[in-house]
Write an enzyme that holds these catalytic residues in place. Structure first.
Site, mmCIF file in Angstrom:
data_model
loop_
_atom_site.group_PDB
_atom_site.id
_atom_site.type_symbol
_atom_site.label_atom_id
_atom_site.label_comp_id
_atom_site.label_asym_id
_atom_site.label_seq_id
_atom_site.Cartn_x
_atom_site.Cartn_y
_atom_site.Cartn_z
ATOM 1 N N TYR A 227 0.851 -1.192 0.000
ATOM 2 C CA TYR A 227 0.000 0.000 0.000
ATOM 3 C C TYR A 227 0.885 1.240 0.000
ATOM 4 C CZ TYR A 227 -3.528 3.299 1.909
ATOM 5 O OH TYR A 227 -4.373 4.365 2.132
ATOM 6 N N LYS B 23 -1.170 -1.386 -4.230
ATOM 7 C CA LYS B 23 -2.178 -0.330 -4.283
ATOM 8 C C LYS B 23 -1.431 0.994 -4.231
ATOM 9 C CE LYS B 23 -5.731 1.925 -1.475
ATOM 10 N NZ LYS B 23 -6.508 1.872 -0.209
#
EC number: 4.3.3.7
Length: 300
Positions: free
Chosen positions: A141, A169
């Site tokens: 992330y 992500k």
């Protein structure tokens, strides 16, 4: 083979970064059921529990466990569940990952440790420790505006070589990045955007989906947008994207998840309760959110 199957089902398509509902400073499990079932109804590809949008930093360890356990029970294997396991304490992040595995989620996501400003080698060692702590597939992330530190392209490449690190992500603003990453990582490493407003541009550069805040309240429209994109109906996808742009703007007029929590409350999904140091939306933000919900005829 099992890991590849999980990756295909989870780290791709529309993943809703769910809000966490509270009532009287406790988890509101009845509202959680409404929220999760709304996602199941429109067949999102996965839900992300206890991420940034889910106010993970405000949860105690016991609340974190209860939130995941209840979500797993509600979902009942209808759609995959991804848990957030971010912490600036590697030992605590490992505990979150281990608990996620025990509870039975399908994968987890974690950001680089915030505030402590680790080196790239420190970031690598943090994720290596998480990788060793459990058997679940992992999504990196990248949220530099939140964590204050980011993966370098080289660190992403190194981490992608660990067998259970399967996706990234990316909440950054560098739209060249997916192209650069795509050129170096293994073929089955997926890249998704975490920014609603750039989903089409990001996917045109090599992304395979997005983790969405807006899909808390419009999962059906977000799902349709991606379906049109994946069918090469660029015009149709762009029309939907343009229609949603004012909503994306309204949902980030103040710090996430303040606006989406109010939008969900306005639509009857949960209380407008958010934990300090965050505060509820200002009157002007509320009005902007109400106006766009009305103009788009959004209903739950």
């Amino acid at each position: 083979m099992k890991i590849k199957k999980i990756m295909h089902n989870i780290f791709k398509g529309l993943i809703t970064a769910l809000i966490t509902p509270f009532k009287d400073n406790k988890l509101d499990l009845y509202a959680l059921e409404r929220i999760v079932k709304h996602q199941i109804k429109y067949e999102v590809d996965a839900v992300l529990i206890a991420g940034s949008t889910g106010e993970s930093s405000s949860l105690s360890f016991e609340e974190y466990k209860l939130l995941l356990q209840t979500s797993v029970e509600i979902v009942n294997k209808c759609i995959p569940i991804i848990s957030g396991c971010s912490s600036n304490n590697t030992t605590y992040a490992r505990a979150l990952a281990a608990e996620s595995t025990k509870i039975g989620v399908d994968g987890f996501m974690a950001s680089p440790p915030s505030y402590v400003k680790p080196t790239q080698h420190g970031i690598y060692k943090h994720f290596e420790a998480l990788h060793e702590a459990c058997n679940l597939p992992i999504m990196l992330y990248s949220a530099p505006t939140r964590s204050g530190v980011d993966f370098s392209d080289e660190t992403i490449l190194r981490l992608s070589k660990l067998p259970r690190i399967l996706a990234l992500k990316d909440c950054g603003v560098d739209l060249e990045r997916p192209l650069r990453i795509r050129a170096t990582v293994k073929k089955d490493f997926n890249i998704l955007t975490g920014n609603d407003e750039v989903v089409l541009a990001f996917n045109a550069q090599g992304g395979v989906g997005w983790t969405s805040v807006a899909s808390n309240i419009v999962p059906n429209i977000c799902k349709e947008l991606l379906e049109k994109w994946n069918k090469n109906d660029t015009k149709g996808a762009l029309e939907i994207h343009q229609k949603l742009l004012p909503l994306y703007t309204a949902l980030f007029v103040e710090s996430n998840p303040i606006p989406i929590k109010y939008a969900a409350h306005y639509l009857g999904l949960c209380e407008n309760e958010i934990r300090p140091p965050l505060t509820e939306a200002s009157d002007s933000a509320k009005k902007q959110i109400e106006n766009i919900i009305t103009s788009l005829s959004i209903k739950i």
